[in-house]
Design an enzyme around this catalytic site. Structure first.
Site, PDB file in Angstrom:
ATOM      1  N   ARG A 299     -77.308 106.938 -18.667  1.00  0.00           N
ATOM      2  CA  ARG A 299     -76.773 107.709 -19.795  1.00  0.00           C
ATOM      3  C   ARG A 299     -77.759 108.704 -20.398  1.00  0.00           C
ATOM      4  O   ARG A 299     -77.373 109.508 -21.248  1.00  0.00           O
ATOM      5  CB  ARG A 299     -76.302 106.751 -20.901  1.00  0.00           C
ATOM      6  CG  ARG A 299     -77.440 105.960 -21.523  1.00  0.00           C
ATOM      7  CD  ARG A 299     -76.980 104.712 -22.265  1.00  0.00           C
ATOM      8  NE  ARG A 299     -78.116 103.978 -22.818  1.00  0.00           N
ATOM      9  CZ  ARG A 299     -78.893 103.177 -22.108  1.00  0.00           C
ATOM     10  NH1 ARG A 299     -78.696 103.021 -20.811  1.00  0.00           N
ATOM     11  NH2 ARG A 299     -79.904 102.540 -22.671  1.00  0.00           N
TER      12      ARG A 299
ATOM     13  N   CYS B  22     -76.839  98.738 -27.777  1.00  0.00           N
ATOM     14  CA  CYS B  22     -76.483  99.042 -26.381  1.00  0.00           C
ATOM     15  C   CYS B  22     -77.011  97.968 -25.433  1.00  0.00           C
ATOM     16  O   CYS B  22     -76.448  97.745 -24.361  1.00  0.00           O
ATOM     17  CB  CYS B  22     -77.049 100.404 -25.977  1.00  0.00           C
ATOM     18  SG  CYS B  22     -76.373 101.781 -26.929  1.00  0.00           S
TER      19      CYS B  22
ATOM     20  N   CYS C 285     -76.975 105.333 -55.892  1.00  0.00           N
ATOM     21  CA  CYS C 285     -77.722 105.554 -54.652  1.00  0.00           C
ATOM     22  C   CYS C 285     -79.196 105.833 -54.967  1.00  0.00           C
ATOM     23  O   CYS C 285     -79.509 106.777 -55.706  1.00  0.00           O
ATOM     24  CB  CYS C 285     -77.143 106.725 -53.867  1.00  0.00           C
ATOM     25  SG  CYS C 285     -78.076 107.080 -52.349  1.00  0.00           S
TER      26      CYS C 285
END
Length: 337
Positions: free
Chosen positions: A67, A182, A240
């Protein structure tokens, strides 16, 4: 600049010559040149972004080739650092573009230097701790941050712009990630290509002055199961700590422990504050292990399961374990302080 190279891009009415000049005058930082970063850097270099700075801490392995589009088997055989392998390929693609390559682990100790004089930062990383650090430094320095992540067949992406949009922390809190990588659930290459390309499209809009066409959403896509969702940017989270309180917690953190588990990699990274003399460490380990030294690293195979990868910047990857205590024991036994 040879404009013939960009002739088809110049015909695209939102860009034309004026937009191409803006690209040539721009500098982009790509953090991580693995699956996402190789696609991103390929697009930006072919598009004619004037300077592309790439940073990656890892080297090319066989499992990357499925990939990570800029690499090949020769890079694996040479155990090339990804930043160097990518730079070599990119320079062959477009000699107009200045390619800067850094073999470094991005941390709160070097992120300010790496983001100096850049117009945009693009996410090619594989972990949220680095993404939160990039998010914080970008909002502190007023640099747009292009976020992207892919696992399995799913991906997310957004372009966060200081003083104009919420930031990554408004959507994702530290510790709330799924933990999937992954290396644990797999990934298909087309999903990587699609999310990376979406990152680049928004960045091209921004750099060429087409901000009116920015998407202004956090896009989530599952390409296998045909699920698409856009979360429109609304008001920022008033609590935040980055874009509202301007505390930038990732930057303010004390230096992290010298040992870090690389999630899903079956690897522990140990980082000391001194550089390594590769010739010296190779000579030391070659007496008891099978070693391979390149200009960029030393790879020493201890047995069929454990391998050391030593970088000159002071990092050592202990491959074959996620147990920090075991990794530190092996490090101290064979490498020393």
């Amino acid at each position: 600049m040879n404009m013939e190279r960009y002739s088809r891009q110049l015909l695209f009415s939102p860009i034309q010559a004026a937009g191409q000049k803006k690209l040539a005058d721009s500098t982009a930082l790509i953090v991580g040149v693995g699956a996402l970063g190789t696609v991103i850097s390929n697009h930006l270099v072919r598009a004619g972004v004037g300077k592309v700075r790439i940073v990656d801490r890892d080297y090319v392995e066989l499992s990357n080739l499925q990939r990570q589009m800029l690499f090949d088997e020769a890079d694996v055989n040479e155990a090339l650092p990804k930043a160097i392998a990518a730079k070599r390929k990119l320079e062959k693609i477009n000699s107009d573009v200045v390619i800067e390559a850094f073999i470094e682990n991005v941390s709160n100790e070097n992120v300010d230097r790496l983001t100096d004089d850049v117009d945009v930062v693009l996410d090619g990383t594989d972990n949220f701790s680095t993404r939160f650090l990039l998010n914080d430094i970008c909002f502190k320095k007023n640099i747009p941050f292009s976020y992207g992540g892919v696992v399995s067949s799913r991906g997310m992406t957004a372009l966060f712009i200081p003083n104009e949009t919420p930031c990554l922390r408004c959507f994702t809190k530290e510790g709330s990630e799924s933990g999937q990588t992954c290396d644990t659930v797999g990934v298909i290459a087309p999903a990587v290509d699609m999310i990376s390309s979406m990152e680049v499209i928004e960045v091209l809009k921004y750099l060429t002055g087409n901000k009116q066409h920015l998407r202004h959403t956090l896009k989530t896509v599952d390409f296998w199961y045909n699920q698409h969702y856009d979360m429109k940017f609304s008001q920022a989270d008033p609590q935040c700590p980055t874009c509202q309180k301007k505390e930038y917690p990732a930057i303010q953190k004390k230096a992290q422990n010298s040992e870090t588990v690389l999630c899903g990699r079956n690897t522990v990274q140990i980082h000391r504050n001194q550089s390594w003399d590769l010739a010296k460490i190779d000579s030391q380990l070659a007496k008891i292990m099978k070693t391979k030294r390149t200009p960029f690293l030393v790879k020493a195979q201890m047995d069929n399961e454990k391998t050391f990868v030593i970088f000159p910047d002071g990092r050592v990857l202990v491959q074959g374990t996620e147990d920090i205590t075991k990794a530190r024991t092996l490090y101290d036994r064979y490498i020393g302080s």
